[in-house]
Write a protein that holds these residues in place. Structure first.
Motif, mmCIF file in Angstrom:
data_model
loop_
_atom_site.group_PDB
_atom_site.id
_atom_site.type_symbol
_atom_site.label_atom_id
_atom_site.label_comp_id
_atom_site.label_asym_id
_atom_site.label_seq_id
_atom_site.Cartn_x
_atom_site.Cartn_y
_atom_site.Cartn_z
ATOM 1 N N TYR B 35 56.951 48.970 12.257
ATOM 2 C CA TYR B 35 56.832 47.523 12.293
ATOM 3 C C TYR B 35 56.488 47.010 10.894
ATOM 4 N N PRO B 43 53.396 41.644 14.049
ATOM 5 C CA PRO B 43 54.283 42.760 13.674
ATOM 6 C C PRO B 43 55.712 42.516 14.148
ATOM 7 N N PHE B 45 59.399 44.339 14.775
ATOM 8 C CA PHE B 45 59.971 45.654 15.035
ATOM 9 C C PHE B 45 61.094 45.960 14.057
ATOM 10 N N LEU B 90 53.443 49.130 9.638
ATOM 11 C CA LEU B 90 52.718 49.839 10.693
ATOM 12 C C LEU B 90 53.616 50.830 11.398
#
Lengths: 115, 116
Positions: B35, B43, B45, B90
């Protein structure tokens, strides 16, 4: 397509008071719903999830969330807020076709608990 | 039991350069998702890897690519960096299941990428 709306950029609440962070979702199929918390310069920490079953879900740190299918909502709640609850909260949704795990996040709500 | 680990924690790159970010999933997890979280945003994707293949992809250009290794660890590569690529990246790991009651994703601490 799936989406999540967190209508409040920030929620302020006095310590000891109940708190609610709102979330509504849109998804095709069954919704799997999640709440995550993020502290400054950190990753996301899982709080709770709704997969199936009871509409009231209890999670970590005294948080709970209520799934309302008719209103397509999954609001996060806590009976008594702590200063340490101050953080950024994200609601997320995932549909479940074929076992995929793509998760769509909302834009986040900053919770400020005032001493 | 180690959770999801990401490296490096911080990185500064110049426009046009290439970067590789790394992720080791939580023990027992076989699926890795990446992310991008821009400042003040949720976040977004990028893509997901399972069994060493990209299974899903978000709305990101081909400059973003990835890889998953046999031990389930993963890399995110970004080519021709732009200033707008500055963000927290992330990694999330999960266990592939096909029935209700599956697990939530566990996130790493993230890699803060700054493009100057």
């Amino acid at each position: 397509a799936q989406s999540v709306a967190q209508p409040e950029d920030q929620v302020n609440v006095a310590e000891g008071n109940p708190l609610t962070v709102k979330c509504t979702y849109s998804v095709s199929g069954n919704p799997y719903l999640f709440w995550y918390v993020q502290y400054p310069n950190r990753g996301l920490q899982f709080l709770l999830k709704y997969i199936t079953g009871d509409n009231l879900v209890k999670g970590s740190y005294g948080f709970e969330a209520e799934f309302n299918k008719s209103q397509t909502s999954f609001h996060l709640k806590k009976p008594s807020a702590l200063v340490s609850d101050s953080a950024l909260y994200f609601c997320a949704v995932r549909a479940f076709p074929g076992g995929y795990q793509k998760v769509t996040f909302g834009t986040g709500t900053k919770l400020q608990v005032i001493p | 039991d180690a959770g999801v680990t990401q490296s490096p924690t911080h990185l500064i790159k110049t426009r046009g350069q290439q970067v590789t970010l790394r992720c080791s999933p939580k023990s027992g997890h076989d699926t890795v998702s990446w992310y991008q979280q821009a400042l003040g945003q949720g976040p977004q994707f990028i893509f997901q890897y399972y069994e060493e293949e990209e299974r899903q992809r978000g709305n990101f250009p081909d400059r973003f690519s990835g890889h998953q290794f046999p031990n389930y660890s993963s890399e995110l590569n970004v080519n021709a960096l732009l200033l707008g690529d500055s963000a927290l990246y992330l990694c999330a790991s999960s266990l592939e299941v096909r029935t209700p009651g599956d697990t939530e994703a566990f996130f790493g601490q993230g890699t803060r990428l700054t493009v100057v």
